[in-house]
Design a protein around this motif. Sequence first.
Motif, PDB file in Angstrom:
ATOM      1  N   LEU A   1       0.824  -1.207   0.000  1.00 45.04           N
ATOM      2  CA  LEU A   1       0.000   0.000   0.000  1.00 45.04           C
ATOM      3  C   LEU A   1       0.861   1.262   0.000  1.00 45.04           C
ATOM      4  O   LEU A   1       0.553   2.250  -0.678  1.00 45.04           O
ATOM      5  CB  LEU A   1      -0.938   0.000   1.208  1.00 45.04           C
ATOM      6  CG  LEU A   1      -2.119  -0.972   1.147  1.00 45.04           C
ATOM      7  CD1 LEU A   1      -2.870  -0.972   2.481  1.00 45.04           C
ATOM      8  CD2 LEU A   1      -3.069  -0.601   0.015  1.00 45.04           C
ATOM      9  N   GLN A   2       1.946   1.216   0.775  1.00 47.77           N
ATOM     10  CA  GLN A   2       2.847   2.365   0.811  1.00 47.77           C
ATOM     11  C   GLN A   2       3.488   2.596  -0.547  1.00 47.77           C
ATOM     12  O   GLN A   2       3.619   3.744  -1.012  1.00 47.77           O
ATOM     13  CB  GLN A   2       3.934   2.157   1.877  1.00 47.77           C
ATOM     14  CG  GLN A   2       3.426   2.226   3.308  1.00 47.77           C
ATOM     15  CD  GLN A   2       2.888   3.612   3.640  1.00 47.77           C
ATOM     16  OE1 GLN A   2       1.682   3.838   3.685  1.00 47.77           O
ATOM     17  NE2 GLN A   2       3.789   4.544   3.848  1.00 47.77           N
TER      18      GLN A   2
ATOM     19  N   ARG B   1       0.920   4.087  -2.840  1.00 45.44           N
ATOM     20  CA  ARG B   1       0.712   5.492  -2.504  1.00 45.44           C
ATOM     21  C   ARG B   1       1.831   6.353  -3.070  1.00 45.44           C
ATOM     22  O   ARG B   1       1.583   7.431  -3.612  1.00 45.44           O
ATOM     23  CB  ARG B   1       0.635   5.644  -0.989  1.00 45.44           C
ATOM     24  CG  ARG B   1       0.343   7.057  -0.518  1.00 45.44           C
ATOM     25  CD  ARG B   1       0.224   7.110   1.001  1.00 45.44           C
ATOM     26  NE  ARG B   1      -0.874   6.256   1.462  1.00 45.44           N
ATOM     27  CZ  ARG B   1      -1.129   6.028   2.744  1.00 45.44           C
ATOM     28  NH1 ARG B   1      -0.355   6.556   3.690  1.00 45.44           N
ATOM     29  NH2 ARG B   1      -2.158   5.265   3.087  1.00 45.44           N
ATOM     30  N   GLN B   2       3.058   5.875  -2.967  1.00 44.90           N
ATOM     31  CA  GLN B   2       4.179   6.625  -3.513  1.00 44.90           C
ATOM     32  C   GLN B   2       4.090   6.729  -5.030  1.00 44.90           C
ATOM     33  O   GLN B   2       4.373   7.780  -5.610  1.00 44.90           O
ATOM     34  CB  GLN B   2       5.490   5.947  -3.097  1.00 44.90           C
ATOM     35  CG  GLN B   2       5.795   6.026  -1.605  1.00 44.90           C
ATOM     36  CD  GLN B   2       7.040   5.240  -1.224  1.00 44.90           C
ATOM     37  OE1 GLN B   2       7.706   4.657  -2.081  1.00 44.90           O
ATOM     38  NE2 GLN B   2       7.355   5.218   0.063  1.00 44.90           N
TER      39      GLN B   2
ATOM     40  N   VAL C   1       1.318   6.660  -6.825  1.00 47.44           N
ATOM     41  CA  VAL C   1       0.231   7.604  -7.141  1.00 47.44           C
ATOM     42  C   VAL C   1       0.711   9.036  -6.979  1.00 47.44           C
ATOM     43  O   VAL C   1       0.422   9.906  -7.817  1.00 47.44           O
ATOM     44  CB  VAL C   1      -0.995   7.331  -6.235  1.00 47.44           C
ATOM     45  CG1 VAL C   1      -2.015   8.464  -6.357  1.00 47.44           C
ATOM     46  CG2 VAL C   1      -1.637   6.010  -6.605  1.00 47.44           C
ATOM     47  N   MET C   2       1.460   9.305  -5.917  1.00 48.96           N
ATOM     48  CA  MET C   2       1.980  10.655  -5.703  1.00 48.96           C
ATOM     49  C   MET C   2       2.951  11.043  -6.814  1.00 48.96           C
ATOM     50  O   MET C   2       2.940  12.191  -7.298  1.00 48.96           O
ATOM     51  CB  MET C   2       2.675  10.733  -4.341  1.00 48.96           C
ATOM     52  CG  MET C   2       1.727  10.611  -3.152  1.00 48.96           C
ATOM     53  SD  MET C   2       2.586  10.645  -1.549  1.00 48.96           S
ATOM     54  CE  MET C   2       3.266  12.300  -1.605  1.00 48.96           C
TER      55      MET C   2
END
Length: 274
Positions: A50-51, A54-55, A57-58
């Motif tokens: 998930l991390q 998230r990275q 996506v950012m």
Amino acid sequence: MQFLKPLSLLLPAACLSAQLWAQAPVVDVGSARSDAQSNRGMEGEMYQQLQLLRQEVMALRGTVEEQGHQLRQLKQQSLDRYIDIDRRLTAGGSSSDAMTDSPDSLAVGSPSEASPAASAEGAVLAGSTSTPGATNETSPSSVVLDGDESSDYVKAYDLVKSASYDEAIIAFTSYVEKYPTGRYTPNAWYWLGELYVAIKPQNLPASTQAFQQLLTDYPDHGKVPAAMYKLGTVYFLNGDKQKSQEMLTHVIDRYGNTGNSAVNKSREFLRKNF
């Protein structure tokens, strides 16, 4: 007999106890601990995934924002080039600026005598060489404004370059209505003044109104000297020689020391026609 009687009572109890013990589940404590550790390991792995997502996506969001910024810069640079061409055509001694050799038509200078900018604008605004009726049928889709001031101006100006004068008039008219105080509205009024002279038949009252609108609303704009000169020639084409002479003389008096090309054109027009 008394001794056997209590013993007979204990036997069923012992059997029941044995059955209960037989039914109790066998639990491997080590195996349960291993399952718990495995679950915790899977949870940790999912959290890491998930991390990472998230990275990613950012990072993608940053890339999209950067590309959007670059796109806006490219659009602005493209529009700036259009404006620069517009300014050069106005100041570069264009054939349509002349409007002088003949009082009732746009004069197109010979290519050998004209500068590159003059030749370019001569090709754009040589209204007398356009095919009658070629621009009378207007395609609505080609003049629909999309709500962006810069790109709408470019679309309208492209119609001028393609000699679609009737469509360009519709586009610039829509432009000044949609952006009455826009950054490029003075340029739009200027081109409307030009276009109403370039079409067949000419619409001199509309050309006069467009140039006057520019002079009234934007008295300090860079287009003012050229608009004053053009308005003077339109007065002449409309038969009002007194107003024509006054306007052209005003151009010379006001901008005589600025080096603006409208001054020399005004002098030349006065020399040839008065």
